[in-house]
Enzyme design. Structure first.
Site, PDB file in Angstrom:
ATOM      1  N   ASP A  63       0.845  -1.202   0.000  1.00  0.00           N
ATOM      2  CA  ASP A  63       0.000   0.000   0.000  1.00  0.00           C
ATOM      3  C   ASP A  63       0.878   1.249   0.000  1.00  0.00           C
ATOM      4  O   ASP A  63       1.932   1.278   0.640  1.00  0.00           O
ATOM      5  CB  ASP A  63      -0.849   0.050   1.291  1.00  0.00           C
ATOM      6  CG  ASP A  63      -1.873  -1.099   1.365  1.00  0.00           C
ATOM      7  OD1 ASP A  63      -2.249  -1.604   0.291  1.00  0.00           O
ATOM      8  OD2 ASP A  63      -2.231  -1.486   2.486  1.00  0.00           O
ATOM      9  N   ASP A  69       0.243   8.421   7.813  1.00  0.00           N
ATOM     10  CA  ASP A  69       0.621   7.080   8.305  1.00  0.00           C
ATOM     11  C   ASP A  69       1.932   7.174   9.084  1.00  0.00           C
ATOM     12  O   ASP A  69       2.090   6.626  10.166  1.00  0.00           O
ATOM     13  CB  ASP A  69       0.892   6.132   7.115  1.00  0.00           C
ATOM     14  CG  ASP A  69      -0.365   5.601   6.464  1.00  0.00           C
ATOM     15  OD1 ASP A  69      -0.331   5.363   5.248  1.00  0.00           O
ATOM     16  OD2 ASP A  69      -1.369   5.421   7.178  1.00  0.00           O
ATOM     17  N   GLU A  92       2.232  -2.164  11.249  1.00  0.00           N
ATOM     18  CA  GLU A  92       2.039  -2.361   9.812  1.00  0.00           C
ATOM     19  C   GLU A  92       3.089  -1.602   9.028  1.00  0.00           C
ATOM     20  O   GLU A  92       3.495  -2.004   7.949  1.00  0.00           O
ATOM     21  CB  GLU A  92       0.648  -1.892   9.369  1.00  0.00           C
ATOM     22  CG  GLU A  92       0.399  -2.173   7.895  1.00  0.00           C
ATOM     23  CD  GLU A  92      -0.663  -1.282   7.239  1.00  0.00           C
ATOM     24  OE1 GLU A  92      -0.784  -0.111   7.628  1.00  0.00           O
ATOM     25  OE2 GLU A  92      -1.341  -1.788   6.349  1.00  0.00           O
ATOM     26  N   GLU A  93       3.532  -0.473   9.582  1.00  0.00           N
ATOM     27  CA  GLU A  93       4.429   0.420   8.838  1.00  0.00           C
ATOM     28  C   GLU A  93       5.883  -0.029   8.893  1.00  0.00           C
ATOM     29  O   GLU A  93       6.729   0.574   8.237  1.00  0.00           O
ATOM     30  CB  GLU A  93       4.310   1.852   9.386  1.00  0.00           C
ATOM     31  CG  GLU A  93       2.919   2.457   9.268  1.00  0.00           C
ATOM     32  CD  GLU A  93       2.410   2.515   7.827  1.00  0.00           C
ATOM     33  OE1 GLU A  93       1.192   2.420   7.631  1.00  0.00           O
ATOM     34  OE2 GLU A  93       3.248   2.628   6.893  1.00  0.00           O
ATOM     35  N   ASP A 115      -1.843  -1.269  13.871  1.00  0.00           N
ATOM     36  CA  ASP A 115      -1.952  -0.596  12.588  1.00  0.00           C
ATOM     37  C   ASP A 115      -2.208   0.864  12.956  1.00  0.00           C
ATOM     38  O   ASP A 115      -3.322   1.216  13.322  1.00  0.00           O
ATOM     39  CB  ASP A 115      -3.096  -1.190  11.763  1.00  0.00           C
ATOM     40  CG  ASP A 115      -3.171  -0.567  10.383  1.00  0.00           C
ATOM     41  OD1 ASP A 115      -3.963  -1.051   9.561  1.00  0.00           O
ATOM     42  OD2 ASP A 115      -2.440   0.425  10.140  1.00  0.00           O
ATOM     43  N   LEU A 117      -2.531   3.725  11.490  1.00  0.00           N
ATOM     44  CA  LEU A 117      -3.573   4.493  10.805  1.00  0.00           C
ATOM     45  C   LEU A 117      -4.165   3.625   9.694  1.00  0.00           C
ATOM     46  O   LEU A 117      -3.662   3.557   8.581  1.00  0.00           O
ATOM     47  CB  LEU A 117      -3.026   5.810  10.245  1.00  0.00           C
ATOM     48  CG  LEU A 117      -4.084   6.916  10.127  1.00  0.00           C
ATOM     49  CD1 LEU A 117      -4.619   7.297  11.513  1.00  0.00           C
ATOM     50  CD2 LEU A 117      -3.509   8.158   9.467  1.00  0.00           C
ATOM     51  N   ASP A 118      -5.257   2.949  10.058  1.00  0.00           N
ATOM     52  CA  ASP A 118      -5.866   1.986   9.138  1.00  0.00           C
ATOM     53  C   ASP A 118      -6.860   2.704   8.222  1.00  0.00           C
ATOM     54  O   ASP A 118      -7.606   3.569   8.675  1.00  0.00           O
ATOM     55  CB  ASP A 118      -6.597   0.926   9.969  1.00  0.00           C
ATOM     56  CG  ASP A 118      -7.317  -0.068   9.101  1.00  0.00           C
ATOM     57  OD1 ASP A 118      -6.625  -0.846   8.414  1.00  0.00           O
ATOM     58  OD2 ASP A 118      -8.560  -0.043   9.068  1.00  0.00           O
ATOM     59  N   GLU A 274      -4.503  -6.480  12.585  1.00  0.00           N
ATOM     60  CA  GLU A 274      -5.841  -6.076  12.138  1.00  0.00           C
ATOM     61  C   GLU A 274      -6.873  -7.129  12.561  1.00  0.00           C
ATOM     62  O   GLU A 274      -7.801  -6.833  13.308  1.00  0.00           O
ATOM     63  CB  GLU A 274      -5.865  -5.886  10.607  1.00  0.00           C
ATOM     64  CG  GLU A 274      -5.084  -4.663  10.123  1.00  0.00           C
ATOM     65  CD  GLU A 274      -5.076  -4.520   8.596  1.00  0.00           C
ATOM     66  OE1 GLU A 274      -4.853  -5.522   7.897  1.00  0.00           O
ATOM     67  OE2 GLU A 274      -5.306  -3.401   8.106  1.00  0.00           O
TER      68      GLU A 274
HETATM   69  P1  P6P Z   1      -9.699  -2.676  -0.376  1.00  0.00           P
HETATM   70  C1  P6P Z   1      -7.254  -0.426   4.468  1.00  0.00           C
HETATM   71  O1  P6P Z   1      -6.184  -0.374   3.528  1.00  0.00           O
HETATM   72  C2  P6P Z   1      -7.509  -1.894   4.780  1.00  0.00           C
HETATM   73  O2  P6P Z   1      -6.365  -2.465   5.348  1.00  0.00           O
HETATM   74  C3  P6P Z   1      -8.719  -2.045   5.684  1.00  0.00           C
HETATM   75  O3  P6P Z   1      -8.871  -1.007   6.577  1.00  0.00           O
HETATM   76  C4  P6P Z   1      -9.875  -2.100   4.702  1.00  0.00           C
HETATM   77  O4  P6P Z   1     -10.973  -2.854   5.194  1.00  0.00           O
HETATM   78  C5  P6P Z   1      -9.255  -2.765   3.476  1.00  0.00           C
HETATM   79  O5  P6P Z   1      -7.843  -2.582   3.572  1.00  0.00           O
HETATM   80  C6  P6P Z   1      -9.739  -2.139   2.196  1.00  0.00           C
HETATM   81  O6  P6P Z   1      -9.147  -2.870   1.139  1.00  0.00           O
HETATM   82  O7  P6P Z   1      -8.955  -3.726  -1.168  1.00  0.00           O
HETATM   83  O8  P6P Z   1     -11.196  -2.939  -0.332  1.00  0.00           O
HETATM   84  O9  P6P Z   1      -9.382  -1.252  -0.750  1.00  0.00           O
END
Ligand code: P6P
Length: 334
Positions: A63, A69, A92-93, A115, A117-118, A274
């Site tokens: 990502d 983040d 995560e970072e 994580d 900043l999710d 997560e």
């Molecule tokens: P997609 C955000 O990047 C994340 O880790 C979660 O918070 C979220 O549910 C999912 O990925 C979104 O992924 O592939 O639907 O964009």
């Protein structure tokens, strides 16, 4: 008018009820609250300062790393490292775990997985994002530095987990194994105040949360269940921020699914920081959290920090309904 109960007061009160409480866990939870307030301040003004946008690198899952983040990660690591209660952090970072220097982490009993900043791809468009955290008791001797095995523990070994939702208001929701409570940040006094006591997830609902764009890439049994949700006129709500999507389900009921796809054959979401923490919270609130192959998330073995998993979690009657589709169609040659 009810007396305001701040997060600090609540933590101290509930820890006193635990005879073996040494106060170190209390300090750790309070430090998480402090870091959340610092991150919240920047999230709320991100558009005003040059902290929006892409930082230029990618994380363990490929990502794009957002500037916020990096800020959130740095602030949580800084605050937790100085707490004196943490001997290591997995984020995560960061590809590897972060050992906390002995002058701060010496005799520390806990490791934190997070994580920071999710859902951060939502930042630039002002959609809510979240922090996810889990706390394990270290396995290694307090005399030495933390080791990888301190982090590679199953979800059932968590002693606490929670999330912070930076949304229309900022909410910190956590559990230490005796139910789930939510605290809303009151900016006028700079305190998280108890606002949602003993959160119980509805046993059913009519929301389903899944990235419909991947529908054709899901296995047959997932597609059949999603068709079933549509046939029942459930409402699809998906904003791409796991904390936000699951927070809705905590209060209104529903089911969240991130199945494995051809792009993510083992699922996209990370088990350690997560899936485990969110599954801990969901189960503590009376919900169910499974993989798409119907294994309990909390029981899943973990072999690496950034290991991924498919996940289905939410209202127990809806997850039970989904299980019937997996049992019926899962064996079908696709
Ligand atoms: P997609 C955000 O990047 C994340 O880790 C979660 O918070 C979220 O549910 C999912 O990925 C979104 O992924 O592939 O639907 O964009």
């Amino acid at each position: 008018m009810n007396k305001i109960v701040t997060l600090d007061e609540f933590i101290i009160r509930t820890q006193k009820e635990k005879p073996d409480s040494s106060g170190s866990f209390t300090r750790l939870l309070r430090d998480i609250g402090i870091a959340a307030k610092i991150v919240n301040r920047e999230v709320n003004k991100a558009g005003l300062v040059n902290i929006l946008g892409v930082e230029g690198s990618t994380n363990s899952t490929g990502d794009d790393v957002q500037k916020l983040d990096v800020f959130a990660n740095e602030k949580f690591i800084e605050t937790l490292s100085f707490s004196g209660e943490v001997c290591g952090i997995a984020s995560e970072e960061n590809q590897e775990f972060i050992p906390v220097a002995s002058d701060h982490g010496h005799n520390a009993q806990y490791v934190v997985v997070m994580d920071p900043l999710d859902g951060s791809s939502n930042i630039d468009v002002n959609v809510s994002v979240g922090t996810i955290f889990g706390i394990f008791r270290r396995k290694s001797s307090v005399e030495g530095p933390c080791i990888q095995e301190d982090f590679l523990q199953k979800g059932t070994e968590l002693i606490a987990a929670g999330y912070v939702l930076y949304g229309t208001s900022t909410l910190l929701v956590y559990s230490t194994g005796d139910g789930v409570n939510g605290f809303t940040l009151d900016p006028s006094i700079g305190e998280f105040c108890l606002s949602h006591r003993n959160i119980q997830m509805p046993v059913s609902g009519n929301y389903y949360s899944v990235n419909q764009g991947y529908y054709l890439k899901f296995d047959l049994e997932m597609r059949r269940y999603i068709d079933h949700c549509s046939d029942l006129n459930y409402r699809l709500r998906y904003i791409g921020s796991m904390v936000s999507d699951i927070h809705r389900i905590m209060f209104q009921g529903g089911i969240f699914l991130y199945p494995n796809t051809r792009k993510y054959p083992k699922g996209k979401l990370r088990l350690l920081y997560e899936c485990y923490p969110m599954a801990y919270i969901v189960e503590q609130a009376g919900g169910t959290a499974l993989t798409c192959k119907l294994d309990r998330i909390m029981d899943m073995e973990i072999a690496s920090l950034h290991q991924t998993s498919s996940i289905v979690m939410g209202s127990k009657d809806m997850v039970k309904d989904m299980k019937e589709f997996v049992e019926k169609y899962g064996a079908v040659i696709q």
